[in-house]
Design a protein around this motif. Structure first.
Motif, PDB file in Angstrom:
ATOM      1  N   LYS A 228       6.926   5.156 -12.032  1.00 19.90           N
ATOM      2  CA  LYS A 228       6.904   4.009 -11.132  1.00 19.90           C
ATOM      3  C   LYS A 228       5.632   4.074 -10.293  1.00 19.90           C
ATOM      4  CE  LYS A 228       9.881   1.495  -7.847  1.00 19.90           C
ATOM      5  NZ  LYS A 228       8.943   1.369  -6.708  1.00 19.90           N
ATOM      6  N   LEU A 229       4.900   2.963 -10.244  1.00 17.67           N
ATOM      7  CA  LEU A 229       3.647   2.900  -9.504  1.00 17.67           C
ATOM      8  C   LEU A 229       3.636   1.661  -8.624  1.00 17.67           C
ATOM      9  CD1 LEU A 229       0.715   3.838  -8.938  1.00 17.67           C
ATOM     10  CD2 LEU A 229       0.018   2.471 -10.922  1.00 17.67           C
ATOM     11  N   ASP A 230       3.315   1.843  -7.345  1.00 19.71           N
ATOM     12  CA  ASP A 230       3.205   0.739  -6.390  1.00 19.71           C
ATOM     13  C   ASP A 230       1.848   0.829  -5.693  1.00 19.71           C
ATOM     14  OD1 ASP A 230       5.986  -0.433  -6.502  1.00 19.71           O
ATOM     15  OD2 ASP A 230       6.485   1.614  -5.911  1.00 19.71           O
ATOM     16  N   ILE A 231       1.089  -0.254  -5.741  1.00 17.33           N
ATOM     17  CA  ILE A 231      -0.228  -0.319  -5.109  1.00 17.33           C
ATOM     18  C   ILE A 231      -0.306  -1.580  -4.264  1.00 17.33           C
ATOM     19  CG2 ILE A 231      -2.719  -0.526  -5.472  1.00 17.33           C
ATOM     20  CD1 ILE A 231      -2.401   1.027  -8.046  1.00 17.33           C
ATOM     21  N   SER A 232      -0.816  -1.443  -3.045  1.00 14.66           N
ATOM     22  CA  SER A 232      -1.013  -2.589  -2.164  1.00 14.66           C
ATOM     23  C   SER A 232      -2.363  -2.456  -1.482  1.00 14.66           C
ATOM     24  CB  SER A 232       0.086  -2.667  -1.095  1.00 14.66           C
ATOM     25  OG  SER A 232       1.366  -2.842  -1.679  1.00 14.66           O
ATOM     26  N   THR A 233      -3.093  -3.553  -1.434  1.00 16.52           N
ATOM     27  CA  THR A 233      -4.326  -3.594  -0.647  1.00 16.52           C
ATOM     28  C   THR A 233      -4.271  -4.801   0.273  1.00 16.52           C
ATOM     29  OG1 THR A 233      -5.701  -5.030  -2.064  1.00 16.52           O
ATOM     30  CG2 THR A 233      -5.533  -2.704  -2.681  1.00 16.52           C
ATOM     31  N   SER A 234      -4.919  -4.661   1.409  1.00 17.46           N
ATOM     32  CA  SER A 234      -4.965  -5.757   2.369  1.00 17.46           C
ATOM     33  C   SER A 234      -6.397  -5.978   2.799  1.00 17.46           C
ATOM     34  CB  SER A 234      -4.095  -5.436   3.590  1.00 17.46           C
ATOM     35  OG  SER A 234      -4.202  -6.440   4.576  1.00 17.46           O
ATOM     36  N   GLN A 235      -6.925  -7.169   2.490  1.00 14.48           N
ATOM     37  CA  GLN A 235      -8.290  -7.546   2.878  1.00 14.48           C
ATOM     38  C   GLN A 235      -9.286  -6.438   2.552  1.00 14.48           C
ATOM     39  OE1 GLN A 235      -9.530 -10.689   4.356  1.00 14.48           O
ATOM     40  NE2 GLN A 235      -7.701 -11.028   3.117  1.00 14.48           N
ATOM     41  N   MET A 236      -9.199  -5.923   1.316  1.00 15.62           N
ATOM     42  CA  MET A 236     -10.012  -4.781   0.929  1.00 15.62           C
ATOM     43  C   MET A 236     -11.318  -5.227   0.296  1.00 15.62           C
ATOM     44  SD  MET A 236      -9.042  -1.365  -1.257  1.00 15.62           S
ATOM     45  CE  MET A 236      -9.405  -2.001  -2.882  1.00 15.62           C
ATOM     46  N   TYR A 237     -12.375  -4.516   0.655  1.00 19.63           N
ATOM     47  CA  TYR A 237     -13.697  -4.726   0.068  1.00 19.63           C
ATOM     48  C   TYR A 237     -14.299  -3.370  -0.244  1.00 19.63           C
ATOM     49  CZ  TYR A 237     -18.780  -5.069   0.047  1.00 19.63           C
ATOM     50  OH  TYR A 237     -20.099  -4.925  -0.279  1.00 19.63           O
ATOM     51  N   LEU A 238     -14.740  -3.180  -1.503  1.00 17.65           N
ATOM     52  CA  LEU A 238     -15.434  -1.970  -1.909  1.00 17.65           C
ATOM     53  C   LEU A 238     -16.924  -2.273  -1.995  1.00 17.65           C
ATOM     54  CD1 LEU A 238     -13.081  -0.605  -4.719  1.00 17.65           C
ATOM     55  CD2 LEU A 238     -13.293   0.212  -2.369  1.00 17.65           C
ATOM     56  N   ASN A 239     -17.726  -1.434  -1.383  1.00 16.68           N
ATOM     57  CA  ASN A 239     -19.164  -1.673  -1.305  1.00 16.68           C
ATOM     58  C   ASN A 239     -19.849  -1.227  -2.593  1.00 16.68           C
ATOM     59  OD1 ASN A 239     -21.657  -2.356  -0.303  1.00 16.68           O
ATOM     60  ND2 ASN A 239     -21.848  -0.544   0.999  1.00 16.68           N
ATOM     61  N   LEU A 240     -19.634  -1.963  -3.691  1.00 17.30           N
ATOM     62  CA  LEU A 240     -20.179  -1.580  -4.982  1.00 17.30           C
ATOM     63  C   LEU A 240     -21.696  -1.707  -5.035  1.00 17.30           C
ATOM     64  CD1 LEU A 240     -17.539  -3.312  -7.288  1.00 17.30           C
ATOM     65  CD2 LEU A 240     -17.582  -0.948  -6.500  1.00 17.30           C
ATOM     66  N   ALA A 241     -22.260  -2.581  -4.246  1.00 15.19           N
ATOM     67  CA  ALA A 241     -23.705  -2.809  -4.274  1.00 15.19           C
ATOM     68  C   ALA A 241     -24.453  -1.944  -3.263  1.00 15.19           C
ATOM     69  CB  ALA A 241     -24.002  -4.287  -4.016  1.00 15.19           C
ATOM     70  N   GLY A 242     -23.741  -1.147  -2.462  1.00 13.37           N
ATOM     71  CA  GLY A 242     -24.404  -0.302  -1.491  1.00 13.37           C
ATOM     72  C   GLY A 242     -25.071  -1.062  -0.361  1.00 13.37           C
ATOM     73  N   LEU A 243     -24.436  -2.150   0.094  1.00 14.89           N
ATOM     74  CA  LEU A 243     -25.017  -2.977   1.144  1.00 14.89           C
ATOM     75  C   LEU A 243     -24.775  -2.363   2.520  1.00 14.89           C
ATOM     76  CD1 LEU A 243     -23.886  -6.480  -0.158  1.00 14.89           C
ATOM     77  CD2 LEU A 243     -26.135  -5.421  -0.410  1.00 14.89           C
TER      78      LEU A 243
END
Length: 354
Positions: A210-225
């Motif tokens: 069983k797997l449960d994942i939740s994110t809230s207003q998440m941003y990952l800085n993939l571009a290194g800004l």
């Protein structure tokens, strides 16, 4: 036995042990102080074929107990800017080892151990893989049977090359062959991530997962800004809840039930190469969304929404997946069979500014 002083030197690393080991009847009690200090670990050579960075190392611990029941107390370590304080208890008196780890850290800095070239090679290898997207990787059930483990780790800041995560928490337990990740959570550069995982053996090398994942207003800085640009980037709310049964990942996917939802109010994607998607599927669709160009690829996402239900291994859009950018509006509906990895989707794409 009293160790007034024991020293060993390897390169720039100095090992120092002092303390006492006393025997009383059938028990042997120890009270030992251990330290390892290096001003520059690069003098030790290489690790995994790569030269070690020039960082200072300092590890200290007090070891108490006997051969079957011992503890590492006041365990502290630092490597460059990274620092951790921990306590470890190990018991070998029962039918299987029992290990308890409690660790806290203000900062774990991995930037000096990361290479942009390595990450690129990993991506290219993944994209050239001819195997199925979901591998037939067996669940690690035999390893879960070997020991009972209780781990609680908190890290105030985990620093990577392009991202920095804060308030990271890992609370997990292995008991009687079952794995329970009671909480894995962190604050991303923007927003939060929370996950729970359970692997409960059911016999014959199978387990309920069983797997449960939740994110809230998440941003990952993939571009290194820089941080002052984060507010302009797309932030996502994601809910992913799924359960299945099997002996490997393919079997679990084939029997899975649950749902996934995604939504975003949009923002500017700057320097993010979305054409990576067309190395898998949908070459023409994604080339229409993000035409290939030599320069940096910037696109403005104005809205994204998706809801999929998963029943007995078949994912179905309910009712659709919708993406709107400054270049195109796309609505898609269809199914994905996780057992066979065959899909059937209809796309309705309307170019903006035609």
């Amino acid at each position: 036995l009293s160790l007034e002083q024991f020293e060993a030197v390897v390169g720039d690393l100095k090992l120092n042990i002092t303390g006492d080991v006393s025997e009383s009847g059938t028990n042997t009690d120890s009270d030992i102080l251990l330290s390892m200090v290096s001003n520059d670990i690069s003098t030790l050579g290489q690790f995994n074929g790569r030269a070690l960075p020039a960082l200072p190392l300092n590890i200290r611990s007090k070891i108490t107990g006997n051969a079957k029941d011992f503890s590492f107390r006041d365990l502290s370590g630092s490597l460059g800017n990274s620092q951790v304080d921990a306590a470890v208890d190990v018991s070998l008196t029962g039918p299987k080892p029992k290990i308890t780890l409690l660790a806290q850290s203000k900062l774990i800095d991995t930037t000096q151990f990361q290479s942009t070239q390595d990450s690129t090679e990993t991506v290219n290898k993944k994209h050239s893989d001819k195997d199925r997207l979901i591998p037939a990787t067996d669940l690690p059930l035999p390893y879960l049977e070997k020991a009972d483990v209780d781990i609680n780790v908190t890290i105030n800041e985990l620093r990577l090359k392009k991202n920095s995560f804060s308030k990271l928490l890992l609370d997990t337990q292995v008991q009687a062959g079952a794995l329970h990740v009671r909480e894995f959570s962190f604050n991303a550069p923007e927003g939060t991530f929370t996950a729970e995982l359970s692997v409960q053996p059911t016999g014959n090398k199978h387990a309920d997962v069983k797997l449960d994942i939740s994110t809230s207003q998440m941003y990952l800085n993939l571009a290194g800004l820089p941080r002052d640009r984060f507010a302009d980037m797309p932030h996502f709310d994601i809910e992913f809840h799924v359960s299945g049964n099997g002996s490997n990942l393919q079997e679990i996917a084939a029997t899975s039930n649950g749902f996934k939802s995604l939504k975003s109010k949009g923002g500017l994607w700057e320097g993010v190469d979305l054409s990576v998607l067309d190395t898998f599927i949908l070459d023409e669709i994604f080339n229409l969304i993000m035409p290939k160009s030599k320069g940096a690829r910037n696109t403005r996402l104005t809205c994204a929404a998706a809801f999929l239900t998963i029943e007995n291994g078949k994912a179905k859009t309910t009712p659709a997946l919708a993406i709107t950018t400054d270049k195109i509006t796309m609505v898609s509906s269809g199914t994905l069979d996780l057992k066979t990895e065959k899909m059937h989707f209809n796309f309705n794409a309307t170019p903006n500014n035609a």
